[in-house]
Motif scaffolding. Structure first.
Motif, PDB file in Angstrom:
ATOM      1  N   LEU A 126       1.547   3.308 -10.909  1.00  0.00           N
ATOM      2  CA  LEU A 126       2.821   2.953 -10.277  1.00  0.00           C
ATOM      3  C   LEU A 126       2.550   2.395  -8.883  1.00  0.00           C
ATOM      4  O   LEU A 126       1.669   2.896  -8.171  1.00  0.00           O
ATOM      5  CB  LEU A 126       3.721   4.193 -10.171  1.00  0.00           C
ATOM      6  N   PRO A 127       3.280   1.380  -8.450  1.00  0.00           N
ATOM      7  CA  PRO A 127       3.022   0.738  -7.149  1.00  0.00           C
ATOM      8  C   PRO A 127       3.661   1.471  -5.965  1.00  0.00           C
ATOM      9  O   PRO A 127       4.313   0.863  -5.118  1.00  0.00           O
ATOM     10  CB  PRO A 127       3.623  -0.653  -7.337  1.00  0.00           C
ATOM     11  N   VAL A 128       3.456   2.793  -5.885  1.00  0.00           N
ATOM     12  CA  VAL A 128       4.017   3.579  -4.783  1.00  0.00           C
ATOM     13  C   VAL A 128       3.121   3.406  -3.556  1.00  0.00           C
ATOM     14  O   VAL A 128       1.942   3.756  -3.592  1.00  0.00           O
ATOM     15  CB  VAL A 128       4.127   5.069  -5.156  1.00  0.00           C
ATOM     16  N   SER A 129       3.685   2.860  -2.479  1.00  0.00           N
ATOM     17  CA  SER A 129       2.889   2.620  -1.267  1.00  0.00           C
ATOM     18  C   SER A 129       3.226   3.571  -0.133  1.00  0.00           C
ATOM     19  O   SER A 129       2.499   3.618   0.861  1.00  0.00           O
ATOM     20  CB  SER A 129       3.098   1.176  -0.785  1.00  0.00           C
ATOM     21  N   ALA A 130       4.312   4.338  -0.256  1.00  0.00           N
ATOM     22  CA  ALA A 130       4.677   5.300   0.791  1.00  0.00           C
ATOM     23  C   ALA A 130       5.695   6.280   0.233  1.00  0.00           C
ATOM     24  O   ALA A 130       6.456   5.954  -0.702  1.00  0.00           O
ATOM     25  CB  ALA A 130       5.239   4.592   2.020  1.00  0.00           C
ATOM     26  N   SER A 131       5.705   7.469   0.815  1.00  0.00           N
ATOM     27  CA  SER A 131       6.672   8.487   0.396  1.00  0.00           C
ATOM     28  C   SER A 131       7.047   9.342   1.589  1.00  0.00           C
ATOM     29  O   SER A 131       6.261   9.502   2.526  1.00  0.00           O
ATOM     30  CB  SER A 131       6.097   9.364  -0.720  1.00  0.00           C
ATOM     31  N   CYS A 132       8.248   9.895   1.528  1.00  0.00           N
ATOM     32  CA  CYS A 132       8.710  10.797   2.594  1.00  0.00           C
ATOM     33  C   CYS A 132       9.756  11.735   2.022  1.00  0.00           C
ATOM     34  O   CYS A 132      10.755  11.278   1.445  1.00  0.00           O
ATOM     35  CB  CYS A 132       9.306   9.976   3.746  1.00  0.00           C
ATOM     36  N   TRP A 133       9.509  13.039   2.175  1.00  0.00           N
ATOM     37  CA  TRP A 133      10.518  14.030   1.796  1.00  0.00           C
ATOM     38  C   TRP A 133      10.987  14.739   3.052  1.00  0.00           C
ATOM     39  O   TRP A 133      10.176  15.185   3.876  1.00  0.00           O
ATOM     40  CB  TRP A 133       9.953  15.067   0.823  1.00  0.00           C
TER      41      TRP A 133
END
Length: 367
Positions: free
Chosen positions: A205-212
């Motif tokens: 999957l092309p996930v480049s950043a995350s924030c919770w």
């Protein structure tokens, strides 16, 4: 520019002769990072060595995906040049304030939201020129990937905080800007967010950043248009709501530069743990990045006499999870900004310091 180098050498040799600590400084955007300035002073007050005049891009060939610049070159200038050629510093260096320089970017070793997918600062350092404590100019690595196979001293400079010497020039690998980007938001608990992030990390999957933060998980997708569109369909079916492009850009920039409201007030801890680590129960407000590997903790700044015990408790809990804790921003850093090193690693650090800075004049106490 040679006159500036000679002035740097004169200041370094004078400091070595008198035993005066030198505080290396570019734009000053990260003056607060590391141990408190008072820890930089020995028997004599620290003298400021300003690198701001040593600026300019030395070499940039877009087709080679490498840029070489002098330490005082503004980060904004470099990023504008790269953007004009459809390229970027993929580790997404944070600014924190105006005036950030490329020397400070490398010396601090800090990366932004794209770190988990693209790599950190040291992964992009190809070469560097360093003036050591003897006033000698040393050259490490090169300007092409084949020059940096094996053990490369230039990568030691990433995160060294100016304690090994004055970084005069740095060569960095750059990457093309993503063809397509999109961001989504999900409502979910911390436990669910950590579980899903680790599941997605093992998939193409092309996930480049995350924030919770506070029950909301935000994802950024970057890559080829077809890949991003397919991921949008998949995440949309899972309950993700797409953000407006302008709102998304403002969100990720605010997270990168810590201008969002979460980062104001209180003492801020930076917790580095394995991404698969479960939720760490600590008193304070948490924000999670890098697929779970980076967790920010904001606690009451007014801990008073209990500050040391609180710091020890945080570090003990994070160490039990397999990580380490840095007191990132705080008025009181008497407990030490950085997690104590294992004895073997501390010995290596001391030997490196002695080799590059035998008189101990560069930013003593900063790390």
């Amino acid at each position: 520019m040679q006159a500036i180098i000679e002035d740097f050498r004169r200041q370094i040799l004078a400091a070595t002769e008198t035993g005066t600590p030198l505080r290396l400084r570019g734009g000053g955007s990260k003056d607060w990072y590391g141990n408190a300035p008072a820890a930089l002073s020995g028997t004599l007050p620290a003298t400021l060595l300003d690198t701001g005049a040593y600026t300019g891009v030395v070499d940039y060939e877009p087709t080679e995906l490498v840029i070489t610049a002098r330490c005082g070159t503004p980060l904004a200038q470099i990023e504008a040049l790269l953007a004009a050629n459809g390229q970027m510093l993929a580790f997404e260096p944070p600014r924190y304030a105006e005036g950030s320089t490329i020397g400070g970017v490398v010396a601090s070793g800090l990366a932004g939201p794209r770190r988990a997918s693209a790599g950190g600062v040291r992964d992009f350092v190809l070469g560097a020129k360093l003036m050591d404590g003897r006033g000698e100019v040393l050259k490490f690595g090169g300007q092409v990937m084949k020059n940096v196979a094996g053990y490369d001293v230039s990568r030691l400079l990433a995160g060294s905080m100016g304690t090994l010497g004055l970084v005069l020039e740095v060569s960095l690998k750059v990457l093309p800007l993503p063809v397509c980007e999109a961001s989504l938001r999900f409502g979910m608990s911390e436990i669910d967010a950590l579980r899903r992030l680790n599941e997605w990390a093992g998939q193409p999957l092309p996930v480049s950043a995350s924030c919770w933060h506070q029950g909301v998980l935000t994802l950024r997708l970057s890559g080829a248009e077809a890949a991003v569109r397919a991921a949008l369909l998949r995440f949309g079916a899972a309950g993700g709501a797409r953000l407006d492009d302008g709102e998304a850009a403002a969100f990720w920039t605010g997270l990168r530069d810590q201008t969002q409201g979460y980062f104001s007030g209180g003492a801020l801890w930076r917790l580095s743990v394995p991404s698969a680590a479960s939720a760490i129960i600590l008193k304070g407000e948490q924000l999670i990045e890098w697929g779970g590997a980076l967790r920010w903790l904001k606690v009451d700044a007014d801990a008073g006499p209990d500050a040391g015990a609180i710091a020890e408790g945080i570090r003990r809990s994070v160490a039990a999870a397999g990580g380490h804790a840095t007191l990132f921003r705080a008025e009181d850093k008497r407990c030490g900004a950085f997690h104590p090193l294992p004895p073997a690693v501390a010995t290596i650090n001391r030997r490196l310091k002695q080799a590059f800075d035998p008189a101990g004049i560069f930013d003593p106490g900063r790390l």
